[in-house]
Design a protein around this motif. Structure first.
Motif, short mmCIF file in Angstrom:
data_model
loop_
_atom_site.label_atom_id
_atom_site.label_comp_id
_atom_site.label_asym_id
_atom_site.label_seq_id
_atom_site.Cartn_x
_atom_site.Cartn_y
_atom_site.Cartn_z
N LEU A 186 28.65 3.18 -18.43
CA LEU A 186 29.94 2.79 -19.00
C LEU A 186 29.77 1.67 -20.02
O LEU A 186 30.39 1.69 -21.09
N ALA A 187 28.92 0.70 -19.71
CA ALA A 187 28.67 -0.40 -20.64
C ALA A 187 28.07 0.12 -21.94
O ALA A 187 28.43 -0.33 -23.03
N LEU A 188 27.18 1.10 -21.84
CA LEU A 188 26.55 1.69 -23.02
C LEU A 188 27.58 2.42 -23.87
O LEU A 188 27.60 2.27 -25.10
N VAL A 189 28.46 3.17 -23.24
CA VAL A 189 29.51 3.88 -23.98
C VAL A 189 30.43 2.89 -24.66
O VAL A 189 30.77 3.03 -25.85
N LYS A 190 30.85 1.86 -23.93
CA LYS A 190 31.75 0.85 -24.53
C LYS A 190 31.10 0.15 -25.70
O LYS A 190 31.74 -0.09 -26.73
N GLU A 191 29.82 -0.17 -25.59
CA GLU A 191 29.11 -0.79 -26.71
C GLU A 191 29.07 0.15 -27.89
O GLU A 191 29.33 -0.24 -29.04
N ALA A 192 28.77 1.43 -27.65
CA ALA A 192 28.68 2.41 -28.73
C ALA A 192 30.02 2.59 -29.43
O ALA A 192 30.08 2.78 -30.64
N LEU A 193 31.10 2.52 -28.68
CA LEU A 193 32.43 2.74 -29.25
C LEU A 193 33.06 1.46 -29.76
O LEU A 193 34.19 1.48 -30.27
N GLY A 194 32.36 0.35 -29.58
CA GLY A 194 32.88 -0.92 -30.06
C GLY A 194 34.00 -1.48 -29.20
O GLY A 194 34.78 -2.33 -29.63
N ALA A 195 34.07 -0.99 -27.94
CA ALA A 195 35.11 -1.47 -27.03
C ALA A 195 34.62 -2.72 -26.31
O ALA A 195 33.44 -2.99 -26.23
N GLU A 196 35.55 -3.44 -25.80
CA GLU A 196 35.23 -4.67 -25.04
C GLU A 196 34.97 -4.32 -23.60
O GLU A 196 35.60 -3.47 -23.04
#
Length: 196
Positions: A186-196
């Motif tokens: 989940l952290a990887l996806v959020k980083e990729a999408l620019g989410a916090e």
């Protein structure tokens, strides 16, 4: 008497079942890798497409048809080698599927349409091709992403998630965000999408 659809589906699954590679399922049993993959693809179709017809259902089921016959290692390293391998796999799977469809009684037009979908011609412009891509991305995220991300360098994995996301429809984005993921994934996806 089986219908042309049932006959083709059975022929596709029989080829998938010849995959010598197996995967372990959650219930402790094993299954040929591409047979499991194809069933997972079919499992997502009704979630990403409102009215999939028989041609699309067969294309979805056949996307990786006999992929093990031409290993990735037979192509050069790097992105160009990978994309060439993937293109050639799509053409071969499409040609084989089209032949199975014609043998079962589908029209040449329907068979060619399935081959076009499998080879992803028209991605972003063709709703059926987009449905195939959405299914493939969701199957990857649901079943292979966590293991894959542990083998790939972090920044490269972020770029892979970003490229995957760009290929998906908004509908598939919404579905992807409902998938259960580990904290690391989940952290990887959020980083990729620019989410916090």
């Amino acid at each position: 008497m089986p219908t042309a659809f049932d006959q083709t589906l059975a022929a596709i699954d029989a080829l998938h079942a010849q995959d010598p590679r197996t995967i372990s399922l959650a219930d402790g049993t094993s299954m040929p890798q591409e047979l499991a993959y194809s069933q997972r693809m079919s499992g997502w179709l009704d979630s990403v497409h409102d009215e999939p017809d028989e041609v699309l259902r067969l294309a979805i089921r056949a996307q990786h048809l006999q992929r093990w016959l031409v290993p990735r290692e037979q192509y050069p390293e790097g992105r160009v080698g990978y994309l060439t391998w993937r293109r050639d796999q799509g053409i071969r799977a499409g040609d084989t599927s089209a032949q199975l469809m014609r043998d079962a009684g589908f029209s040449a037009e329907d068979a060619e349409r399935a081959a076009t979908i499998i080879s992803k011609k028209g991605l972003g412009r063709d709703a059926d091709v987009q449905a195939l891509e959405d299914c493939a991305c969701l199957v990857f995220l649901e079943n292979y992403f966590a293991d894959f991300s542990r083998k790939i360098e972090h920044d490269h994995m972020v770029r892979i998630v970003q490229m995957t996301w760009r290929k998906m429809s908004p509908r598939a984005h919404a579905l992807a965000l409902t998938l259960p993921m580990s904290d690391a994934s989940l952290a990887l996806v959020k980083e990729a999408l620019g989410a916090e």
